[in-house]
Design a protein around this motif. Sequence first.
Motif, mmCIF file in Angstrom:
data_model
loop_
_atom_site.group_PDB
_atom_site.id
_atom_site.type_symbol
_atom_site.label_atom_id
_atom_site.label_comp_id
_atom_site.label_asym_id
_atom_site.label_seq_id
_atom_site.Cartn_x
_atom_site.Cartn_y
_atom_site.Cartn_z
ATOM 1 N N GLY A 14 0.824 -1.373 -0.158
ATOM 2 C CA GLY A 14 0.041 -0.125 0.040
ATOM 3 C C GLY A 14 0.972 1.169 -0.022
ATOM 4 O O GLY A 14 1.965 1.121 0.200
ATOM 5 N N ASP A 15 0.294 2.235 -0.381
ATOM 6 C CA ASP A 15 1.082 3.731 -0.309
ATOM 7 C C ASP A 15 1.287 4.238 1.010
ATOM 8 O O ASP A 15 1.231 5.474 0.963
ATOM 9 C CB ASP A 15 0.268 4.439 -1.468
ATOM 10 C CG ASP A 15 -1.138 4.851 -0.928
ATOM 11 O OD1 ASP A 15 -1.576 4.472 -0.047
ATOM 12 O OD2 ASP A 15 -1.621 5.551 -1.898
ATOM 13 N N ASP A 16 1.685 3.468 1.654
ATOM 14 C CA ASP A 16 2.239 3.934 3.054
ATOM 15 C C ASP A 16 3.604 3.561 3.117
ATOM 16 O O ASP A 16 4.101 2.342 2.605
ATOM 17 C CB ASP A 16 1.495 3.681 4.300
ATOM 18 C CG ASP A 16 1.316 2.071 4.297
ATOM 19 O OD1 ASP A 16 1.394 1.361 5.342
ATOM 20 O OD2 ASP A 16 0.953 1.478 3.275
ATOM 21 N N ILE A 17 4.504 4.197 4.096
ATOM 22 C CA ILE A 17 6.084 3.788 4.348
ATOM 23 C C ILE A 17 6.025 3.008 5.586
ATOM 24 O O ILE A 17 5.414 3.208 6.485
ATOM 25 C CB ILE A 17 7.063 4.987 4.353
ATOM 26 C CG1 ILE A 17 6.707 5.826 3.210
ATOM 27 C CG2 ILE A 17 8.352 4.691 4.801
ATOM 28 C CD1 ILE A 17 7.753 5.477 1.869
ATOM 29 N N THR A 18 6.471 1.787 5.336
ATOM 30 C CA THR A 18 6.709 0.720 6.627
ATOM 31 C C THR A 18 8.094 0.782 6.704
ATOM 32 O O THR A 18 8.940 0.480 5.964
ATOM 33 C CB THR A 18 6.260 -0.582 6.078
ATOM 34 O OG1 THR A 18 5.007 -0.428 5.631
ATOM 35 C CG2 THR A 18 6.377 -1.446 7.482
ATOM 36 N N THR A 19 8.604 1.111 8.052
ATOM 37 C CA THR A 19 9.793 1.082 8.514
ATOM 38 C C THR A 19 10.380 -0.273 9.440
ATOM 39 O O THR A 19 9.560 -0.482 10.181
ATOM 40 C CB THR A 19 10.295 2.395 8.961
ATOM 41 O OG1 THR A 19 9.285 2.723 9.936
ATOM 42 C CG2 THR A 19 10.314 3.348 8.007
ATOM 43 N N ASP A 20 11.666 -0.288 9.456
ATOM 44 C CA ASP A 20 11.956 -1.552 10.511
ATOM 45 C C ASP A 20 12.393 -0.789 11.770
ATOM 46 O O ASP A 20 12.394 0.476 11.944
ATOM 47 C CB ASP A 20 13.286 -2.380 9.956
ATOM 48 C CG ASP A 20 14.528 -1.627 9.579
ATOM 49 O OD1 ASP A 20 14.778 -0.271 10.102
ATOM 50 O OD2 ASP A 20 15.339 -2.288 8.740
ATOM 51 N N ALA A 21 13.132 -1.681 12.463
ATOM 52 C CA ALA A 21 13.382 -1.198 13.896
ATOM 53 C C ALA A 21 14.512 0.173 13.663
ATOM 54 O O ALA A 21 14.451 0.978 14.638
ATOM 55 C CB ALA A 21 14.125 -2.061 14.761
ATOM 56 N N LYS A 38 -3.257 1.514 -3.776
ATOM 57 C CA LYS A 38 -3.826 2.416 -2.683
ATOM 58 C C LYS A 38 -4.084 1.808 -1.569
ATOM 59 O O LYS A 38 -4.538 0.673 -1.536
ATOM 60 C CB LYS A 38 -5.240 2.977 -3.669
ATOM 61 C CG LYS A 38 -4.927 4.269 -3.861
ATOM 62 C CD LYS A 38 -6.208 4.787 -4.629
ATOM 63 C CE LYS A 38 -6.795 5.737 -3.774
ATOM 64 N NZ LYS A 38 -8.040 6.394 -3.735
ATOM 65 N N ARG A 39 -3.520 2.427 -0.493
ATOM 66 C CA ARG A 39 -4.049 2.090 0.794
ATOM 67 C C ARG A 39 -5.584 2.421 1.093
ATOM 68 O O ARG A 39 -6.105 3.284 0.686
ATOM 69 C CB ARG A 39 -3.134 3.052 1.915
ATOM 70 C CG ARG A 39 -3.088 2.257 3.141
ATOM 71 C CD ARG A 39 -2.420 3.143 4.032
ATOM 72 N NE ARG A 39 -2.533 2.960 5.404
ATOM 73 C CZ ARG A 39 -2.143 1.913 6.387
ATOM 74 N NH1 ARG A 39 -1.429 1.314 5.996
ATOM 75 N NH2 ARG A 39 -2.584 1.879 7.649
#
Length: 321
Positions: A103-110, A129-130
């Motif tokens: 989806g069009d969001d940013i996912t980040t790691d630790a 699209k989210r």
Amino acid sequence: MTVNLSENKVWVDGCFDFTHHGHCGAILQARRTVKIPSEGQLYCGIHTDEAIKFNKGPTVMQTRERYEHARAIKWCSEVVEDAPYVTQKDWLDRYGCEYVVHGDDITTDADGNDCYQLMKDIGRFKVVKRTYGVSTTDIIHRMLTGKRCQENYYPTIDELKFYSLGEDGFSKYSYVFEKDIDNILVKGEVFDFDPQKSLLLLGHFDLFHIGLIEQISIAKEQNPELKIIIGLLNTEDNIMTLKERCLSILSCKYVDGIIIEPSVEKLNDEFSKILKIGSKTLIRTNKDDFSNYLTKDVIIKRIQDQKDLYIKRNASKGLSI
Ligand code: CTP
């Protein structure tokens, strides 16, 4: 080793905590990106509780519950367990997937790094699209506050049509009715609906969790000759809105249709069989069954038991009590 990547195989990954119609919408959109829909395969990589806890925070639903819920999604061909939190090329290669969809969001790691940067750098990333207005955070917030969501309470016809699509992501599969079977909102084109060849399962299906999905699958197993139609009862005290429950139910591979707010008395004589679904309705004796322990109250208790933690986490996402 030479890897044969296929344009018909797509990878999606994530936490899928409290698996909701936003997650299902991403899976459906991803499934629709393949070249030949009838040959499409969607691999859904899911992280373990430990990996999620390390990178993001604790989950409400446990690893096995999240795996099995995703396995019940109509457009998911295979669940890949213990998928890495940061998407890896060799995992996509192993399953022949040319690209990952997110989806069009940013996912980040630790460490705060984009989990998809590696895939973006090698051109194996596609964005969809989210889905606006639904999130695990928001559903937890309602449990913490007792508040109910009034916004977008009812699904639109376009939403119902989209989530009614069949396994290939394009065929018009499920039927959607309102109140009774004369009032058709969405017409399936893959099979002819006949109430005499259908089992009506009545319930609220709140928090549409794997305990409920298992009940639907048992009903299907016990009545293989009948189509499964859900009669979605509605009261304002449900935690999930009518729309959230409707779209989650339509995403389930055991469901062939839905009647929104059914007029039960009128339907009594029409269906071949009617059952009520709630906790402990269709009992099977397998000790591993989710229905043995998982109910709406158990899920609420998980949140209440860690109330302080969830209040803090939700506040960091802008939802204060
Ligand atoms: N997703 C979406 N719409 C939402 C929520 C999630 O399209 N409302 C998509 C994400 O973009 C991702 C996939 O579903 O591609 C799996 O998301 P997940 O890893 O479970 O995490 P979140 O995005 O954090 O979902 P949530 O906020 O509901 O926890």
